[in-house]
Scaffold this active site. Structure first.
Site, short mmCIF file in Angstrom:
data_model
loop_
_atom_site.label_atom_id
_atom_site.label_comp_id
_atom_site.label_asym_id
_atom_site.label_seq_id
_atom_site.Cartn_x
_atom_site.Cartn_y
_atom_site.Cartn_z
N LYS A 197 -14.50 -48.18 -28.66
CA LYS A 197 -15.81 -48.01 -28.03
C LYS A 197 -15.67 -47.66 -26.55
O LYS A 197 -14.63 -47.88 -25.93
CB LYS A 197 -16.66 -49.26 -28.24
CG LYS A 197 -17.05 -49.44 -29.71
CD LYS A 197 -18.24 -50.32 -29.90
CE LYS A 197 -18.68 -50.29 -31.37
NZ LYS A 197 -19.84 -51.14 -31.65
N ARG A 256 -13.91 -55.63 -37.20
CA ARG A 256 -14.14 -54.27 -37.71
C ARG A 256 -13.34 -53.28 -36.85
O ARG A 256 -13.57 -53.19 -35.64
CB ARG A 256 -15.63 -53.95 -37.66
CG ARG A 256 -16.04 -52.61 -38.22
CD ARG A 256 -17.56 -52.46 -38.15
NE ARG A 256 -18.01 -51.20 -38.69
CZ ARG A 256 -18.12 -50.07 -38.00
NH1 ARG A 256 -17.81 -50.06 -36.70
NH2 ARG A 256 -18.53 -48.96 -38.57
#
Length: 408
Positions: free
Chosen positions: A349, A390
């Site tokens: 991210k 995740r």
């Protein structure tokens, strides 16, 4: 004479007092006198805050309140109650008899104690010889499969079903216990994808995985905001719906989850991917995200979804700036006090990418570094009791968690 002295961590206390020969029949009771817990109680009137503090003092512990409680110059005060498990249980019992609805606060204190004990890194059991044994907690790995055109790190890479299926098998071989399949990019600024397009992309992969007996123990998650996609996936035997909108995007999603009996990941977000970067206005990011997330959970509970089916996700990168994301990471263990399984996903991210010197360059070297940073954070999450992590790179994460398992 030189004395030997060392500190014992709270999470190890039950093992340690058992080792020194403490009575096995009182082991759990004795351990509660050594385990320490802090609980924050919000928005109490001065009268109630005073009673909580006095009750804490009479139980051998203390509570912090606003300085204006004593002279009533503060209309409301948060209360931070601190003590051993045994002391807090005593406080809770005494508050049951008090006015100002403090019997309900008593119930919440006992609930937090129960959650704290349940979330212990070690699950204690006894054999027939009264010997304490432990089962270690280690997170499950959720491998990411993006079958999208524009996901931020692998958009377009797995649109071909054959490539997608090969990648699924690779992630399973590397140690993924859950595969999360998403057919809609939710990167900042991205447009919504119609449910029929999602279904068209997902179905061939789902059918292949579910027809393979070697995958029978692998859980399948579908990353979608659309109830029609969730319903179609349920018919093909998926286990989890991962809704990044926290059930807010599609008003029928909660009903479908309840009807199908699937597990659900309820993620914190604000707005949609189109506008979420403009909605990062928090006074206290961790606190506001926590309680906004619990509001979404309450929607699920009101719809009849069982608590054990709910997984919460603080939503790293969704309506949060870099500083807010890192703050939430540092306080991630506080989210365990909600009492639900906790999922964390920050793989590749932007806020992790901000740590790179050449963060604007998208190449294999940067991806490798991002995956290394993700693995390091996964190690940290394991130590903090996170249940599911995740990630894109399963192998690096598996290696990090194998090390964490040796240490927790």
């Amino acid at each position: 004479m030189q004395f030997k002295v060392r500190r014992i961590l709270s999470e190890n206390i039950q093992n340690e007092i058992q080792k020194i020969g403490f009575s096995p029949s009182y082991l759990s009771f004795g351990a509660n006198k050594h385990k320490f817990l802090n609980i924050k109680i919000y928005n109490q009137k001065p009268e109630a805050a005073t009673i909580i503090k006095q009750t804490a003092l009479s139980s051998g512990t203390d509570a912090a309140v606003h300085r204006g409680v004593l002279d009533h110059s503060a209309e409301l005060s948060d209360v931070i109650l601190s003590g051993t498990i045994a002391q807090l249980q005593n406080v809770a019992q005494k508050l049951k008899l008090q006015q100002f609805s403090l019997n309900r606060i008593s119930d919440e204190i006992l609930k937090q104690i129960e959650i704290f004990e349940r979330n212990s890194r070690f699950l204690s059991t006894y054999d027939n010889s009264d010997t304490l044994s432990t089962k270690k907690h280690c997170p499950k790995i959720m491998g990411i499969l993006n079958i999208t055109e524009n996901s931020f790190s692998d958009g377009g890479k797995f649109l071909d079903p054959k490539c997608a299926i090969e990648h699924v098998y690779k992630m399973i071989e590397e140690g993924a216990q859950i595969i999360d399949i998403g057919a809609e990019s939710t990167r900042p600024g991205s447009e919504a994808v119609p449910s029929d397009v999602e279904i068209q992309r997902i179905m061939p992969i789902l059918k292949e995985i579910r027809s393979n007996s070697a995958c029978k123990n692998i859980q399948i998650s579908i990353d979608t905001r659309n109830s029609a996609t969730a319903a179609a996936a349920a018919d093909l035997g998926v286990d989890i719906i991962n809704d990044v909108s926290g059930l807010a995007y599609d008003k029928n999603m909660a009903k479908i989850i309840q009807k199908t009996g699937l597990d659900v990941v309820i993620m914190h977000s604000r707005g949609t991917p189109k506008d979420m970067d403009t909605l990062c206005n928090y006074k206290n990011a961790t606190e506001e995200v926590y309680f906004e997330l619990l509001e979404r959970v309450q929607t699920a509970l009101n719809e009849g979804i069982s608590p054990e089916k709910i997984i919460i996700d603080p939503g790293f990168g969704f309506a949060k700036n870099n500083e807010q994301n890192f703050e939430i990471i540092s306080k991630i263990e506080e989210f365990k006090s909600a009492g639900f399984k906790l999922l964390c996903g920050l793989s590749r991210k932007r806020f992790i990418k901000s740590l790179l010197k050449n963060s604007n360059i998208q190449d294999e070297t940067n991806l490798e570094t991002l995956d290394f940073l993700t693995a390091q954070t996964s190690f940290y999450f394991a130590l903090k009791g996170v249940d599911i992590i995740r990630v894109h790179n399963v192998l690096k994460t598996r290696q990090a968690l194998d090390l964490a398992e040796k240490l927790i």
